[in-house]
Scaffold this motif. Sequence first.
Motif, mmCIF file in Angstrom:
data_model
loop_
_atom_site.group_PDB
_atom_site.id
_atom_site.type_symbol
_atom_site.label_atom_id
_atom_site.label_comp_id
_atom_site.label_asym_id
_atom_site.label_seq_id
_atom_site.Cartn_x
_atom_site.Cartn_y
_atom_site.Cartn_z
ATOM 1 N N THR A 11 0.727 -1.408 -0.162
ATOM 2 C CA THR A 11 -0.491 -0.218 -0.362
ATOM 3 C C THR A 11 1.352 1.401 0.039
ATOM 4 O O THR A 11 1.790 1.517 0.594
ATOM 5 C CB THR A 11 -1.194 -0.035 1.527
ATOM 6 N N PRO A 12 0.397 2.147 -0.801
ATOM 7 C CA PRO A 12 1.272 3.307 -0.411
ATOM 8 C C PRO A 12 1.421 4.249 1.070
ATOM 9 O O PRO A 12 1.056 3.784 2.089
ATOM 10 C CB PRO A 12 0.511 4.364 -0.970
ATOM 11 N N LEU A 13 3.011 5.063 0.660
ATOM 12 C CA LEU A 13 2.864 5.075 2.331
ATOM 13 C C LEU A 13 2.908 7.117 2.252
ATOM 14 O O LEU A 13 2.596 7.429 1.929
ATOM 15 C CB LEU A 13 4.146 5.030 2.791
ATOM 16 N N VAL A 14 1.971 7.553 3.291
ATOM 17 C CA VAL A 14 1.340 8.377 3.942
ATOM 18 C C VAL A 14 2.106 9.216 4.975
ATOM 19 O O VAL A 14 1.925 8.735 5.564
ATOM 20 C CB VAL A 14 0.025 8.583 4.740
ATOM 21 N N TRP A 15 2.889 10.548 4.664
ATOM 22 C CA TRP A 15 3.519 10.551 6.106
ATOM 23 C C TRP A 15 2.699 11.656 6.835
ATOM 24 O O TRP A 15 2.237 12.583 6.604
ATOM 25 C CB TRP A 15 5.289 11.728 5.289
ATOM 26 N N MET A 16 2.638 11.752 8.080
ATOM 27 C CA MET A 16 1.893 12.872 8.750
ATOM 28 C C MET A 16 2.717 12.777 9.712
ATOM 29 O O MET A 16 3.622 12.105 10.692
ATOM 30 C CB MET A 16 0.560 11.430 9.501
ATOM 31 N N PRO A 17 2.206 14.235 10.206
ATOM 32 C CA PRO A 17 3.402 14.640 11.433
ATOM 33 C C PRO A 17 2.961 14.509 12.278
ATOM 34 O O PRO A 17 1.714 13.772 13.259
ATOM 35 C CB PRO A 17 3.161 16.520 10.475
ATOM 36 N N LEU A 35 0.194 10.787 17.352
ATOM 37 C CA LEU A 35 -0.458 10.806 16.050
ATOM 38 C C LEU A 35 -2.463 10.616 16.662
ATOM 39 O O LEU A 35 -2.432 9.619 16.584
ATOM 40 C CB LEU A 35 0.095 10.312 14.842
ATOM 41 N N GLY A 36 -3.379 11.412 16.391
ATOM 42 C CA GLY A 36 -4.087 11.384 16.057
ATOM 43 C C GLY A 36 -4.643 9.745 15.741
ATOM 44 O O GLY A 36 -4.721 10.313 14.273
ATOM 45 N N PRO A 51 -0.566 5.091 6.730
ATOM 46 C CA PRO A 51 0.156 6.454 7.497
ATOM 47 C C PRO A 51 1.710 6.011 8.135
ATOM 48 O O PRO A 51 1.887 4.520 8.527
ATOM 49 C CB PRO A 51 -0.497 6.441 8.780
ATOM 50 N N VAL A 52 2.830 6.305 7.702
ATOM 51 C CA VAL A 52 3.866 6.101 9.028
ATOM 52 C C VAL A 52 4.220 7.705 9.355
ATOM 53 O O VAL A 52 4.055 8.512 8.945
ATOM 54 C CB VAL A 52 4.965 6.372 7.856
ATOM 55 N N MET A 53 5.617 7.752 10.623
ATOM 56 C CA MET A 53 5.641 8.942 11.042
ATOM 57 C C MET A 53 7.039 9.021 11.155
ATOM 58 O O MET A 53 7.753 7.508 11.088
ATOM 59 C CB MET A 53 5.076 8.995 12.359
#
Length: 275
Positions: A11-17, A35-36, A51-53
């Motif tokens: 799956t694609p990776l999404v950077w979340m702050p 991260l909420g 999601p990734v951090m």
Amino acid sequence: MVLNMLAFPSTPLVWMPADHRLLGDHDHAMPFLLLGDKYARAVKVGAQAQPVMFPLADAADVPALLAGVDGVVLTGSPSNVHPRHFGEAVADPALPLDEARDEVTLAVVRHALAGGIPLLGICRGFQEINVALGGSLHQAVHALPGHLDHREPKAAPLDEQYGPRHEVTLQPDSLLYRLAGGAPTVRVNSLHGQGIRRLAPGLRAVAHAPDGLIEAVEFDHAHAFALAVQWHPEWRCWDDPLSSAIFRAFGEALRQRRARREADARAFAAAPELP
């Protein structure tokens, strides 16, 4: 040379702050990076992405980290963007700030847009995008003559806090208008005290609240999906048609970027090695 397909997860990776918070009582408070759940879950379910951090990343790390992800979601937060980034002093010292987050996210906005990386901003993320590109914020929308109080009723249950509060009027020539199925207005939730004052160059207002406050922006020259909203589409996004459409369109853009990254990696692997 053999291409390592483990570099591209299923799956694609999404950077979340990360938000920087002190948790605990009085002298026993400890720093945490948070991260909420509702934001991560909307990416996982609504965009079908992972999601990734990157805890403790700083601005210098941003270009290299963006190269390894397929998109960015700038989340909402209890904290506000520090007003020094738009030339003002803090109006209310009681409101929380997060300068460590500011350092990273303002850089992320600029690099993501320059690199054609899909970008979705929500609430604080919406405000971060405007500030990063040279805009400013009202620090207390509710104190402005003729404006609504956009803050949530904090004593109410969460379902009420995140329930629809007011209409927004959509620009007909916008992505948001298309995602709303051509509806001229939609009802959205409202959980913010600050808002856009001066719109940044390169941004276009595509939704307004009844008091005239800008509620969504798109980008004049974006090379990929790029949308930011002041409300909270992440809240049970699967139950709301527009919220579902936003995350679905974002997910499609993520998969397009990942496909390009995979193609580039295959081309690099197939290139003859230099002697």
